[in-house]
Design a protein around this motif. Structure first.
Motif, PDB file in Angstrom:
ATOM      1  N   ALA A   1     -32.156-104.730 -63.984  1.00  0.00           N
ATOM      2  CA  ALA A   1     -31.356-104.748 -62.756  1.00  0.00           C
ATOM      3  C   ALA A   1     -29.884-104.500 -63.066  1.00  0.00           C
ATOM      4  CB  ALA A   1     -31.538-106.084 -62.046  1.00  0.00           C
ATOM      5  N   ALA A   2     -29.386-105.073 -64.151  1.00  0.00           N
ATOM      6  CA  ALA A   2     -27.989-104.863 -64.535  1.00  0.00           C
ATOM      7  C   ALA A   2     -27.728-103.405 -64.913  1.00  0.00           C
ATOM      8  CB  ALA A   2     -27.619-105.786 -65.706  1.00  0.00           C
ATOM      9  N   ARG A   3     -28.759-102.717 -65.384  1.00  0.00           N
ATOM     10  CA  ARG A   3     -28.643-101.295 -65.735  1.00  0.00           C
ATOM     11  C   ARG A   3     -28.901-100.390 -64.527  1.00  0.00           C
ATOM     12  NH1 ARG A   3     -32.567-100.142 -70.556  1.00  0.00           N
ATOM     13  NH2 ARG A   3     -31.656 -98.070 -70.275  1.00  0.00           N
ATOM     14  N   ALA A   4     -29.037-100.984 -63.348  1.00  0.00           N
ATOM     15  CA  ALA A   4     -29.249-100.252 -62.096  1.00  0.00           C
ATOM     16  C   ALA A   4     -30.588 -99.522 -62.079  1.00  0.00           C
ATOM     17  CB  ALA A   4     -28.101 -99.277 -61.830  1.00  0.00           C
ATOM     18  N   ARG A   5     -31.552-100.013 -62.837  1.00  0.00           N
ATOM     19  CA  ARG A   5     -32.891 -99.418 -62.837  1.00  0.00           C
ATOM     20  C   ARG A   5     -33.847-100.183 -61.921  1.00  0.00           C
ATOM     21  NH1 ARG A   5     -35.391 -98.811 -68.395  1.00  0.00           N
ATOM     22  NH2 ARG A   5     -36.645 -97.259 -67.289  1.00  0.00           N
ATOM     23  N   LEU A   6     -33.463-101.377 -61.501  1.00  0.00           N
ATOM     24  CA  LEU A   6     -34.293-102.207 -60.633  1.00  0.00           C
ATOM     25  C   LEU A   6     -33.405-102.711 -59.495  1.00  0.00           C
ATOM     26  CD1 LEU A   6     -37.032-103.637 -60.177  1.00  0.00           C
ATOM     27  CD2 LEU A   6     -36.151-105.537 -61.548  1.00  0.00           C
ATOM     28  N   PRO A   7     -33.518-102.137 -58.297  1.00  0.00           N
ATOM     29  CA  PRO A   7     -32.576-102.448 -57.204  1.00  0.00           C
ATOM     30  C   PRO A   7     -32.905-103.759 -56.489  1.00  0.00           C
ATOM     31  CG  PRO A   7     -34.164-100.807 -56.469  1.00  0.00           C
ATOM     32  CD  PRO A   7     -34.470-101.058 -57.928  1.00  0.00           C
ATOM     33  N   LEU A   8     -32.590-104.875 -57.144  1.00  0.00           N
ATOM     34  CA  LEU A   8     -32.900-106.179 -56.565  1.00  0.00           C
ATOM     35  C   LEU A   8     -32.244-106.364 -55.194  1.00  0.00           C
ATOM     36  CD1 LEU A   8     -32.550-108.533 -59.670  1.00  0.00           C
ATOM     37  CD2 LEU A   8     -34.655-107.758 -58.579  1.00  0.00           C
TER      38      LEU A   8
ATOM     39  N   TYR B   1     -26.156-118.913 -54.519  1.00  0.00           N
ATOM     40  CA  TYR B   1     -27.141-118.447 -53.545  1.00  0.00           C
ATOM     41  C   TYR B   1     -28.474-119.142 -53.810  1.00  0.00           C
ATOM     42  CZ  TYR B   1     -23.926-114.587 -52.617  1.00  0.00           C
ATOM     43  OH  TYR B   1     -22.820-113.842 -52.279  1.00  0.00           O
ATOM     44  N   THR B   2     -29.163-119.502 -52.739  1.00  0.00           N
ATOM     45  CA  THR B   2     -30.561-119.916 -52.843  1.00  0.00           C
ATOM     46  C   THR B   2     -31.399-118.949 -52.015  1.00  0.00           C
ATOM     47  OG1 THR B   2     -30.310-121.474 -50.982  1.00  0.00           O
ATOM     48  CG2 THR B   2     -30.070-122.359 -53.217  1.00  0.00           C
ATOM     49  N   ALA B   3     -32.640-118.760 -52.442  1.00  0.00           N
ATOM     50  CA  ALA B   3     -33.547-117.833 -51.751  1.00  0.00           C
ATOM     51  C   ALA B   3     -34.691-118.608 -51.128  1.00  0.00           C
ATOM     52  CB  ALA B   3     -34.072-116.783 -52.728  1.00  0.00           C
ATOM     53  N   LEU B   4     -35.208-118.068 -50.044  1.00  0.00           N
ATOM     54  CA  LEU B   4     -36.279-118.711 -49.300  1.00  0.00           C
ATOM     55  C   LEU B   4     -37.620-118.094 -49.682  1.00  0.00           C
ATOM     56  CD1 LEU B   4     -36.433-120.881 -47.055  1.00  0.00           C
ATOM     57  CD2 LEU B   4     -36.483-119.023 -45.404  1.00  0.00           C
ATOM     58  N   SER B   5     -38.626-118.929 -49.854  1.00  0.00           N
ATOM     59  CA  SER B   5     -39.973-118.435 -50.113  1.00  0.00           C
ATOM     60  C   SER B   5     -40.713-118.267 -48.795  1.00  0.00           C
ATOM     61  CB  SER B   5     -40.743-119.412 -51.002  1.00  0.00           C
ATOM     62  OG  SER B   5     -42.119-119.087 -50.985  1.00  0.00           O
TER      63      SER B   5
ATOM     64  N   MET C   1     -37.676-110.310 -41.390  1.00  0.00           N
ATOM     65  CA  MET C   1     -37.126-111.148 -42.455  1.00  0.00           C
ATOM     66  C   MET C   1     -38.046-111.045 -43.663  1.00  0.00           C
ATOM     67  SD  MET C   1     -35.961-114.542 -40.312  1.00  0.00           S
ATOM     68  CE  MET C   1     -34.476-114.966 -41.222  1.00  0.00           C
ATOM     69  N   VAL C   2     -37.535-110.489 -44.748  1.00  0.00           N
ATOM     70  CA  VAL C   2     -38.325-110.371 -45.974  1.00  0.00           C
ATOM     71  C   VAL C   2     -37.644-111.180 -47.077  1.00  0.00           C
ATOM     72  CG1 VAL C   2     -39.342-108.787 -47.659  1.00  0.00           C
ATOM     73  CG2 VAL C   2     -39.152-108.091 -45.262  1.00  0.00           C
ATOM     74  N   GLY C   3     -36.511-110.683 -47.558  1.00  0.00           N
ATOM     75  CA  GLY C   3     -35.752-111.415 -48.552  1.00  0.00           C
ATOM     76  C   GLY C   3     -34.598-112.143 -47.886  1.00  0.00           C
ATOM     77  N   VAL C   4     -34.693-113.475 -47.794  1.00  0.00           N
ATOM     78  CA  VAL C   4     -33.679-114.281 -47.113  1.00  0.00           C
ATOM     79  C   VAL C   4     -32.959-115.141 -48.150  1.00  0.00           C
ATOM     80  CG1 VAL C   4     -33.206-115.962 -45.300  1.00  0.00           C
ATOM     81  CG2 VAL C   4     -35.115-114.362 -45.045  1.00  0.00           C
ATOM     82  N   VAL C   5     -31.637-114.967 -48.256  1.00  0.00           N
ATOM     83  CA  VAL C   5     -30.843-115.776 -49.171  1.00  0.00           C
ATOM     84  C   VAL C   5     -29.739-116.486 -48.389  1.00  0.00           C
ATOM     85  CG1 VAL C   5     -31.329-114.256 -51.127  1.00  0.00           C
ATOM     86  CG2 VAL C   5     -29.251-113.913 -49.813  1.00  0.00           C
TER      87      VAL C   5
ATOM     88  N   ALA D   1     -29.184-111.544 -58.277  1.00  0.00           N
ATOM     89  CA  ALA D   1     -29.930-112.350 -59.252  1.00  0.00           C
ATOM     90  C   ALA D   1     -30.722-113.465 -58.589  1.00  0.00           C
ATOM     91  CB  ALA D   1     -28.968-112.940 -60.285  1.00  0.00           C
ATOM     92  N   SER D   2     -30.318-113.876 -57.398  1.00  0.00           N
ATOM     93  CA  SER D   2     -31.000-114.988 -56.736  1.00  0.00           C
ATOM     94  C   SER D   2     -32.439-114.663 -56.358  1.00  0.00           C
ATOM     95  CB  SER D   2     -30.217-115.429 -55.491  1.00  0.00           C
ATOM     96  OG  SER D   2     -30.256-114.440 -54.479  1.00  0.00           O
ATOM     97  N   VAL D   3     -32.810-113.382 -56.289  1.00  0.00           N
ATOM     98  CA  VAL D   3     -34.184-113.009 -55.930  1.00  0.00           C
ATOM     99  C   VAL D   3     -34.936-112.411 -57.116  1.00  0.00           C
ATOM    100  CG1 VAL D   3     -33.690-112.690 -53.477  1.00  0.00           C
ATOM    101  CG2 VAL D   3     -33.410-110.760 -55.039  1.00  0.00           C
ATOM    102  N   SER D   4     -34.490-112.686 -58.326  1.00  0.00           N
ATOM    103  CA  SER D   4     -35.060-112.031 -59.511  1.00  0.00           C
ATOM    104  C   SER D   4     -36.378-112.639 -59.968  1.00  0.00           C
ATOM    105  CB  SER D   4     -34.056-112.065 -60.665  1.00  0.00           C
ATOM    106  OG  SER D   4     -33.647-113.392 -60.941  1.00  0.00           O
ATOM    107  N   TYR D   5     -36.652-113.885 -59.612  1.00  0.00           N
ATOM    108  CA  TYR D   5     -37.852-114.541 -60.143  1.00  0.00           C
ATOM    109  C   TYR D   5     -39.135-113.785 -59.809  1.00  0.00           C
ATOM    110  CZ  TYR D   5     -42.021-117.367 -59.927  1.00  0.00           C
ATOM    111  OH  TYR D   5     -43.321-117.769 -60.023  1.00  0.00           O
ATOM    112  N   LEU D   6     -39.290-113.351 -58.552  1.00  0.00           N
ATOM    113  CA  LEU D   6     -40.547-112.712 -58.172  1.00  0.00           C
ATOM    114  C   LEU D   6     -40.792-111.435 -58.957  1.00  0.00           C
ATOM    115  CD1 LEU D   6     -40.768-113.275 -54.326  1.00  0.00           C
ATOM    116  CD2 LEU D   6     -42.088-114.373 -56.139  1.00  0.00           C
ATOM    117  N   CYS D   7     -39.733-110.726 -59.316  1.00  0.00           N
ATOM    118  CA  CYS D   7     -39.915-109.530 -60.143  1.00  0.00           C
ATOM    119  C   CYS D   7     -40.391-109.903 -61.542  1.00  0.00           C
ATOM    120  CB  CYS D   7     -38.617-108.722 -60.201  1.00  0.00           C
ATOM    121  SG  CYS D   7     -38.262-107.819 -58.676  1.00  0.00           S
TER     122      CYS D   7
END
Length: 336
Positions: A292-299, A33-37, A326-330, A110-116
């Motif tokens: 996020a893997a622990r389901a505490r951050l709903p990416l 996946y790639t994400a759009l800025s 359109m907010v998070g676009v992958v 995971a593809s949108v994790s950078y901004l967090c």
């Protein structure tokens, strides 16, 4: 492989290229996946001065296929999040640009994790302390990411936006309160949430001078105003004068209310002593992926559209024309 480039004003082209081989210190990743800025990619798309082909760099995820000499942190078969990756089917990137994705987090999330991870840095720079009240101005992808991370860290979060679509999106994130500014009862709603103490920290993410003005208006004594948005144009003259009077004319908020205005990049790549804080960009990234893997951050809630790569141009055009849904676009490279 397919590789999408920006070639001019509102122009996107796809090239067929051989898949590269990783050099020493690089990791070869099959992209999932790639994400759009909505900020930097759209700004590049609208650059009327562009005269040569350029990358649409942002964030991505995929699976490691091979590694160059000297790479130790990942191995073939590892799921990874990738920073500064173009919209392409296969990428070779520096080892420090990949971050292992823990199970059961999906590559799509995971593809949108950078901004967090950047939001963690912004909270560090804004000197956030547990249980403080944090106002997030703007609920685009940057603002929504920041609001989720502030919520994760125990803040009382108030999210603000002027667009009906963005307000509806923010309301799905489980934040403390969401208010649509500019509506008849917005001021009362904001005052009711902030109470007598007001905001401790304001994250301005909109990149709009009107958003900056609202952040300044909400500030009280000793509020920290952390700027994540990028103001790509100077303010209109009347608004600029208004901001000058609000900030600097007697009794100025900047001086008499001790307002702190803080620029927010990322934490450093390495700890630089004598800096007492041990936060680094890589540690922040690992923290976000772990939570996020622990389901505490709903990416996954940040993703509003999952599209095939062929629609990169259409998505950029829609964002450039002001599409607020359109907010998070992958883009899904598994099914191109």
């Amino acid at each position: 492989m397919k590789h999408y480039y920006i070639t001019g004003y509102r122009q996107i082209e796809v090239a067929d290229e051989p898949s590269p081989n990783p050099a020493p210190g690089q990791v070869g990743v099959k992209i999932a996946y790639t994400a759009l800025s909505p900020g930097s990619n759209v700004s590049g798309y609208l650059n009327q001065k562009r005269q040569q082909r350029g990358e649409l760099l942002y964030m991505a995820s995929g699976v490691v296929q091979e590694v160059g000499d000297g790479v130790r942190s990942v191995a073939p078969g590892d799921a990874v999040a990738v920073l500064n990756c173009g919209h392409q089917a296969y990428a070779c990137v520096a080892e420090d640009a990949v971050h292992r994705v823990p199970s059961p987090l999906t590559l799509r999330e995971a593809s949108v994790s950078y901004l967090c991870s950047w939001s963690v840095s912004a909270l560090h720079l804004g000197q956030y302390a547990a249980a403080e009240t944090v106002v997030v101005v703007g609920q685009g992808l940057v603002g929504a990411s920041a609001a989720l991370v502030a919520n994760l860290m125990g803040a009382r979060v108030l999210a603000l936006d002027s667009a009906t679509e963005r307000v509806a999106f923010a309301q799905s994130l489980g934040l403390g309160a969401v208010v649509q500014v500019g509506t008849a009862n917005a001021a009362e709603q904001i005052a009711a949430f902030l109470g007598e103490t007001g905001p401790d920290l304001i994250l301005e993410t909109s990149g709009s001078w009107h958003g900056f003005r609202q952040a300044v208006e909400l500030a009280r004594d000793y509020t920290r105003l952390a700027i994540m948005g990028i103001y790509r144009q100077p303010p209109p003259p009347e608004l600029g004068l208004d901001l000058h009077q609000l900030l600097y004319s007697y009794p100025s908020k900047f001086h008499y209310q001790r307002l702190q205005i803080i620029g927010c990049g990322s934490d450093p790549d390495e700890v630089a002593y004598p800096n007492p804080r041990l936060a680094t960009r890589r540690r922040n990234y690992a923290y976000v992926l772990e939570q996020a893997a622990r389901a505490r951050l709903p990416l996954g809630k940040l993703i509003t559209h999952t599209l095939p790569p062929q629609e990169i141009g259409q998505a950029l055009a829609a964002l450039a024309e002001g599409n607020k849904q359109m907010v998070g676009v992958v883009f899904d490279w598994n099914n191109p």
